[in-house]
Design a protein around this motif. Sequence first.
Motif, short mmCIF file in Angstrom:
data_model
loop_
_atom_site.label_atom_id
_atom_site.label_comp_id
_atom_site.label_asym_id
_atom_site.label_seq_id
_atom_site.Cartn_x
_atom_site.Cartn_y
_atom_site.Cartn_z
N TYR A 95 17.72 61.77 19.62
CA TYR A 95 17.59 60.65 20.55
C TYR A 95 18.88 60.25 21.24
N LEU A 106 18.27 65.58 24.08
CA LEU A 106 17.51 65.28 25.29
C LEU A 106 16.88 66.55 25.85
N HIS A 107 17.69 67.62 25.88
CA HIS A 107 17.18 68.89 26.37
C HIS A 107 16.08 69.44 25.46
N ARG A 143 13.97 67.70 23.64
CA ARG A 143 12.72 67.00 23.89
C ARG A 143 12.11 67.44 25.22
N ALA A 144 12.97 67.69 26.20
CA ALA A 144 12.46 68.08 27.52
C ALA A 144 11.76 69.43 27.48
N GLU A 202 8.34 68.89 26.02
CA GLU A 202 7.41 68.04 26.77
C GLU A 202 6.99 68.71 28.07
N HIS A 203 7.95 69.23 28.80
CA HIS A 203 7.66 69.72 30.14
C HIS A 203 8.63 70.86 30.43
N ALA A 254 8.62 73.36 32.35
CA ALA A 254 8.88 73.70 33.75
C ALA A 254 9.91 72.75 34.35
N ALA A 255 9.83 71.47 33.96
CA ALA A 255 10.80 70.50 34.46
C ALA A 255 12.19 70.84 33.93
N ARG A 294 -2.11 60.60 21.64
CA ARG A 294 -1.82 59.22 21.29
C ARG A 294 -0.70 59.13 20.26
N MET A 306 8.39 67.58 38.47
CA MET A 306 9.09 68.15 37.33
C MET A 306 9.78 67.03 36.58
N LEU A 307 8.97 66.10 36.08
CA LEU A 307 9.52 64.98 35.33
C LEU A 307 8.94 64.98 33.93
N VAL A 308 9.79 64.64 32.96
CA VAL A 308 9.31 64.56 31.58
C VAL A 308 8.83 63.14 31.35
N SER A 331 7.74 61.42 28.88
CA SER A 331 8.11 60.63 27.72
C SER A 331 9.58 60.20 27.76
N LEU A 332 10.30 60.60 28.79
CA LEU A 332 11.70 60.18 28.93
C LEU A 332 11.81 59.10 30.00
N LEU A 341 18.98 64.82 32.90
CA LEU A 341 18.55 66.06 32.26
C LEU A 341 19.19 67.29 32.90
N VAL A 372 24.82 60.92 24.81
CA VAL A 372 24.18 60.33 25.97
C VAL A 372 24.27 58.82 25.84
N ARG A 419 23.05 55.72 27.31
CA ARG A 419 21.97 55.35 28.23
C ARG A 419 22.43 54.36 29.29
N LYS A 453 16.95 62.57 41.51
CA LYS A 453 17.42 63.66 40.64
C LYS A 453 18.19 64.68 41.47
#
Lengths: 321, 516
Positions: A166, A172-173, A175-176, A179-180, A182-183, A305, B100-102, B104-105, B113, B122, B124, B163
């Motif tokens: 966290y 961060l990378h 988690r990214a 999650e996504h 492609a992003a 959820r 292209m957005l996560v 949950s962030l 990112l 990081v 914040r 971004k």
Amino acid sequence: MNAAGWHTFVVGLLAAGVARGTPILFATLGELITERAGVLNLGVEGMMLVGAMTGYGVADATGSAWLGLLAAMGAAAALSLVHAIAVVVLRADQVVSGLAITFLGTGLSAVIGAPLVDSKAAAARLPSASIPALRGIPIVGPVLFDQNIVVILGFLVVPVVWYYLYRTRAGLHLRAIGEHPAAADSVGIGVVSQRIAYVAVGGVFAGMAGASLSLAVTPGWVEGMTAGQGWIAVGLVIFAGWDPVRAAIGAWLFGAIRRLPLDLQGVPDLPLFRNPNLGYFLNMLPYLFTIVVLIVGSRESFRRRLGAPAGLGLPFVRGRR
Amino acid sequence: MALPSDYPEPQQPAAVAMRSVCKRFPGVVANDDVDFDLREGEIHALLGENGAGKSTLMSILAGLYQPDSGSIRLHGELVRFRSPRDAIARGIGMVHQQFMLVSSLTVAENVALGMPEPRFLVARSRIEREVHALSERHGLHVDPSAFVWQLSVGEQQRVEILKALHRGARVLVLDEPTAVLSPQEVAAMFEALRALVDEGRSVVLISHKLDEVLRAADRLTVMRHGRIVASGMPARWTTREELARTMVGRPVLLDLQKKPASPGDAVLRTSHLAVRGDKGLLSVRDLDLEVRAGEIVGIAGVAGSGQRELSEALAGLRPVESGAVELGGRDATRWTTRERIDAGLGYVPEDRAVEGAVGALGIDENLALKAYRKPPLARGWQIDREKMTQIAKERIREFDIAAPGPSTAAGTLSGGNLQKVILARELSAGPKALVAAQPTRGLDIGATETVHKLLLGLRDKGVGVLLISEDLEEILSLSDRIVVMCQGRATGTLSAQDANPEAIGLMMGGAASEDA
């Protein structure tokens, strides 16, 4: 049972629960990191067994438990890399590959470890790390500061994993990409290489889990000695909602539940507990829990959820949506 | 048609020059010997129908794909991008159609990112300050500490632009940026983009919406079937009609001829309808809706306002939380999908490849999916396959479906032809009411025309049509009445005469109309 008796009972249960929960803790944290990166690895049980066998074997041969621990981490990581290459690079089905890893690990550890069973020669064990100044504190002392070193390591690794996830750039990378992907790819994060790395990290943790069993918690090597703890770890990751602190609490709780049947045998004056069959049912609890969590957790909406990484279980191909 | 060399050369220095770019995918030539020029300080629209190769060309510029041949010059210097990372490093930022957005962030985390700084930890608050400053400077307002899943689509788009700017983008590529925005959001975005190019940046706008690009762009390049058909023409030199003809390759009738509606009794009605979405939250709330025989009711709204949940609840694919659905005057709230079909409900689902048709089955079998249970297709417990083939042949002719034969697998058809198969199936069932969800999404202009004509024909035959679409122009040109949805609620109902994009846009953002 008098007050002193209860005190002994509770402290004994907590201390032993935390110790027995430590292998589950390592395995759970490893799987949590792997899944956070978007890869499901159902091979935890197999990797733990390979770790336990390798750790005990190397410690037995070299006389150094630390070498054993290192070897366990390396061996389980090697096995996890098979999974990583199959699912991340070759994009095989993650469930099938994970199950194959468990079968492979179970079989390999049984075959290679066969000569180690019943090797009565006391192999080196990981030392205990009791802190004399602190272990005198009532309840907390014996539970936290009079334990094997792997248990202490377990306490330390939880905040480290939390902080990494966290609060750091790498976290961060991580988690990214789960999650996504492609992003993450679109901003130049190497999804494939990082996913492979985090599957290997999961393997290292599973190796630690196995070695902490065979070199500290229940020293020795017996075929299939993890007895489903790898599966409990997989269930706990879901139960914990992919959060390391909740995962740790869950792991220690399970350690205590696993220990409960043993301890209850020493409490004769509770009529309910006199039934000799109760132990079997208590022994069943972790597995029952795991089955329920895995069934409920396989429901897509429920997982969303709970906060499952959105890219979990899906291979990443650049340019495909 | 004007040739590229007919236009005067712009004065500004070149930002990007792509030369002879070719890119093949299995079975398709996406880019065939394409030249593309982008100047500093301009908004350059890249136009074309779906599959014309515009997104591919820009994905090559953004490092997502490698060209098979051809070269890219950036500010005069020959470059080669192996990955998006290389392109970002050279100041090219792409905002993809699918963000292209996560989710949950947070906004700030998404912006940070992949950045080389901070190296390890990081902080914040620091990133949030930076993002805040950046968003204020460029008029792209968004709360840096909000989680992306909490943002509206318009806000998410601003995060995407931020971004790219945070990475020092000099060239900004936006892929169909207006598809999901309300008219007011579109105007605000174009204003922000204009400010960006005034500072010397360049913007490429990939689009197929003619009005918008004529309004926003300085120059236009049009692609068709992987080739450039018009290159760098000044926007003020052309018209909507000429652009449409260039895009499609033949004259196109842009405005539909519509007879006045003569609505009858209500065929589809909802009262106080509430439906839950995938995450368990209420996606449709307290919705009253009435579709009468012989009219088209359009549902307008930005993406994710509850349109999908509504159409699924009407079709019987999603349970109704509370409220009622009526079909032909009878309470159908608890009816199964089959009971609704038998009562005369037709359904054109949003995702035609997955829900609308079975890709592995033939056209004939897909056409029979609703009719197979009854004669003439059903013969006892068997299916009359000869009859099925015969009917399929008739439909293929009637609906002008381009396919090798009646047993061709539906999954191999183009989007337009697949949609014709689905419409042929729904229309031959003789519906009393039809729910059409995003019926022309992703279709080319020709197929869109056909679908529109079919829907209007259905209306004139006395069918009640509920048209759910994110394309405001489509809603405006087809509907007799328009219901605007925002966050699951109806924020207004307008008759076709009173409707205009501005009024609908306000309601899409949640403002209720006076008469609602």
